[in-house]
Design a protein around this motif. Structure first.
Motif, PDB file in Angstrom:
ATOM      1  N   CYS A 261       0.841  -1.194   0.000  1.00  0.00           N
ATOM      2  CA  CYS A 261       0.000   0.000   0.000  1.00  0.00           C
ATOM      3  C   CYS A 261       0.877   1.246   0.000  1.00  0.00           C
ATOM      4  O   CYS A 261       2.108   1.155  -0.004  1.00  0.00           O
ATOM      5  CB  CYS A 261      -0.946   0.017   1.198  1.00  0.00           C
ATOM      6  SG  CYS A 261      -0.158   0.306   2.799  1.00  0.00           S
ATOM      7  N   ALA A 262       0.242   2.389  -0.014  1.00  0.00           N
ATOM      8  CA  ALA A 262       0.896   3.677   0.220  1.00  0.00           C
ATOM      9  C   ALA A 262       0.087   4.372   1.296  1.00  0.00           C
ATOM     10  O   ALA A 262      -1.111   4.114   1.448  1.00  0.00           O
ATOM     11  CB  ALA A 262       0.949   4.513  -1.050  1.00  0.00           C
ATOM     12  N   MET A 263       0.712   5.259   2.044  1.00  0.00           N
ATOM     13  CA  MET A 263      -0.016   5.989   3.083  1.00  0.00           C
ATOM     14  C   MET A 263       0.718   7.275   3.433  1.00  0.00           C
ATOM     15  O   MET A 263       1.877   7.465   3.068  1.00  0.00           O
ATOM     16  CB  MET A 263      -0.197   5.134   4.340  1.00  0.00           C
ATOM     17  CG  MET A 263       1.086   4.797   5.059  1.00  0.00           C
ATOM     18  SD  MET A 263       0.803   4.083   6.713  1.00  0.00           S
ATOM     19  CE  MET A 263      -0.171   2.651   6.328  1.00  0.00           C
ATOM     20  N   GLY A 264       0.017   8.146   4.142  1.00  0.00           N
ATOM     21  CA  GLY A 264       0.591   9.420   4.528  1.00  0.00           C
ATOM     22  C   GLY A 264       1.557   9.295   5.682  1.00  0.00           C
ATOM     23  O   GLY A 264       1.231   8.735   6.732  1.00  0.00           O
ATOM     24  N   LEU A 265       2.762   9.835   5.489  1.00  0.00           N
ATOM     25  CA  LEU A 265       3.805   9.861   6.506  1.00  0.00           C
ATOM     26  C   LEU A 265       4.635  11.130   6.302  1.00  0.00           C
ATOM     27  O   LEU A 265       4.641  11.695   5.198  1.00  0.00           O
ATOM     28  CB  LEU A 265       4.717   8.637   6.383  1.00  0.00           C
ATOM     29  CG  LEU A 265       4.124   7.271   6.746  1.00  0.00           C
ATOM     30  CD1 LEU A 265       5.045   6.144   6.295  1.00  0.00           C
ATOM     31  CD2 LEU A 265       3.859   7.177   8.246  1.00  0.00           C
ATOM     32  N   PRO A 266       5.346  11.590   7.326  1.00  0.00           N
ATOM     33  CA  PRO A 266       6.246  12.726   7.105  1.00  0.00           C
ATOM     34  C   PRO A 266       7.413  12.314   6.223  1.00  0.00           C
ATOM     35  O   PRO A 266       8.086  11.316   6.500  1.00  0.00           O
ATOM     36  CB  PRO A 266       6.701  13.101   8.521  1.00  0.00           C
ATOM     37  CG  PRO A 266       6.413  11.914   9.372  1.00  0.00           C
ATOM     38  CD  PRO A 266       5.284  11.177   8.740  1.00  0.00           C
ATOM     39  N   VAL A 267       7.640  13.069   5.161  1.00  0.00           N
ATOM     40  CA  VAL A 267       8.646  12.733   4.158  1.00  0.00           C
ATOM     41  C   VAL A 267       9.600  13.909   3.981  1.00  0.00           C
ATOM     42  O   VAL A 267       9.171  15.059   3.885  1.00  0.00           O
ATOM     43  CB  VAL A 267       7.982  12.394   2.809  1.00  0.00           C
ATOM     44  CG1 VAL A 267       9.029  12.162   1.727  1.00  0.00           C
ATOM     45  CG2 VAL A 267       7.090  11.164   2.939  1.00  0.00           C
ATOM     46  N   LYS A 268      10.900  13.617   3.950  1.00  0.00           N
ATOM     47  CA  LYS A 268      11.891  14.648   3.642  1.00  0.00           C
ATOM     48  C   LYS A 268      11.991  14.759   2.130  1.00  0.00           C
ATOM     49  O   LYS A 268      12.414  13.834   1.435  1.00  0.00           O
ATOM     50  CB  LYS A 268      13.253  14.293   4.230  1.00  0.00           C
ATOM     51  CG  LYS A 268      14.327  15.354   3.980  1.00  0.00           C
ATOM     52  CD  LYS A 268      15.688  14.935   4.501  1.00  0.00           C
ATOM     53  CE  LYS A 268      15.733  14.927   6.001  1.00  0.00           C
ATOM     54  NZ  LYS A 268      17.114  14.634   6.498  1.00  0.00           N
ATOM     55  N   LEU A 269      11.570  15.911   1.592  1.00  0.00           N
ATOM     56  CA  LEU A 269      11.496  16.116   0.152  1.00  0.00           C
ATOM     57  C   LEU A 269      12.714  16.880  -0.363  1.00  0.00           C
ATOM     58  O   LEU A 269      13.149  17.864   0.237  1.00  0.00           O
ATOM     59  CB  LEU A 269      10.232  16.895  -0.212  1.00  0.00           C
ATOM     60  CG  LEU A 269       8.897  16.198   0.051  1.00  0.00           C
ATOM     61  CD1 LEU A 269       7.759  17.139  -0.260  1.00  0.00           C
ATOM     62  CD2 LEU A 269       8.774  14.925  -0.776  1.00  0.00           C
ATOM     63  N   GLY A 270      13.225  16.412  -1.488  1.00  0.00           N
ATOM     64  CA  GLY A 270      14.344  17.074  -2.130  1.00  0.00           C
ATOM     65  C   GLY A 270      14.510  16.551  -3.531  1.00  0.00           C
ATOM     66  O   GLY A 270      13.562  15.999  -4.123  1.00  0.00           O
TER      67      GLY A 270
END
Length: 306
Positions: A261-270
């Motif tokens: 699955c995929a789900m919402g989590l805090p992600v470091k974007l770059g």
């Protein structure tokens, strides 16, 4: 860098494009939509609007091959919103049929390093499906999830009178009705924020009922401005390699043991998309709740035959 938008005539796609242009972080924005005349009108309007504030140019993408030089693609393509939509499972059945043709064209024409942002609901399901169909690195697939955290902070400000900017909060899990609001880790001014049970109940009620109030307005459209701000922050973080941590739907939840699955989590974007997934501290009770959310999302994915 260049940013392509599928669904550039719609409220969400056009608003996100406009917010990205105001940030002056991309060289060009390309808009595509089945309503080509509406997309063309947005191109004309945005090009003039950006002149005093941004160097970003806007163009009309008539074919998927026009996205061949885009570094980031937003897929906002979805069936028109209506009051008859009762839940994410119903939206899945409405939207799943349009996904495969889009992915076929993206895989044919886009760079395999392209970052794909998904906004069609149920977001978590479609982030997973897009990655499966395109087969690119999982870090390149992100979904809209930040609105849940914004609404948690909005409701907290309304109930407690505390200033939004100083509230630290996080929602994880399913975007929408299955969002888990982590009250136990909330802060105010960097100090743990302890809410009473009554305050938590009021916040739950506000977060749970706002969508019903929205649909009762019968506008025939979903929200656009909140999503536009959220996703433009995602785009800027990727373009500028900012290492900004934002809630996003990601298939990298496999780090928590959820591989289907995929789900919402805090992600470091770059650069390149998700550089790191930040695993929040969870109580045993929260982990059980998250297990149920993962099972629900996996079930919807399976119902779509993916």
């Amino acid at each position: 860098m260049k940013f392509g938008v599928i669904g550039g005539a719609g409220r969400l796609g056009a608003t996100t494009a406009f917010c990205v242009g105001l940030r002056d972080c991309v060289e060009e924005i390309k808009l595509m939509d089945v309503k080509e005349n509406f997309a063309a009108a947005n191109v004309m309007d945005m090009n003039q609007a950006f002149l005093p504030v941004s160097r970003t140019k806007v163009s009309l993408a008539k074919e998927y091959s026009d996205f061949s030089d885009c570094d980031i693609i937003l897929s906002a393509a979805a069936k028109p919103f209506s009051k008859e939509i009762k839940d994410r499972a119903q939206e899945l059945q409405m939207n799943v049929e349009i996904i495969a043709p889009i992915c076929e064209q993206l895989k044919k024409h886009c760079k395999p390093t392209t970052v794909v942002i998904v906004s069609a609901n149920p977001v978590d399901v479609f982030v997973y499906i897009y990655q499966k169909l395109l087969g690119w690195d999982k870090k390149q697939f992100l979904g809209l999830a930040g609105n849940d955290t914004i609404r948690l902070k909005w409701a907290t400000e309304m109930i407690t009178g505390k200033e939004y900017a100083n509230i630290g909060a996080l929602c994880i899990g399913e975007h929408g009705g299955g969002a888990l609001r982590l009250y136990e880790s909330m802060t105010y001014g960097g100090v743990p924020l302890e809410l009473t049970q009554e305050e938590q109940s009021q916040i739950e009620r506000e977060c749970g009922e706002w969508f019903r109030h929205w649909t009762d307005l019968e506008t025939g459209t979903t929200t656009g401005y909140t999503s536009g701000v959220t996703m433009s922050m995602m785009v800027e973080a990727i373009v500028k390699d900012r290492d900004l941590i934002l809630p996003c739907s990601t298939p990298l939840c496999e780090h928590l043991g959820y591989s289907s699955c995929a789900m919402g989590l805090p992600v470091k974007l770059g650069s390149g998309g998700a550089k790191e997934v930040i695993i929040p501290q969870l109580t045993p009770e929260r982990r059980l709740e998250l297990d149920k959310v993962a099972e629900k999302i996996s079930g919807m994915i399976a119902s779509a035959n993916y």
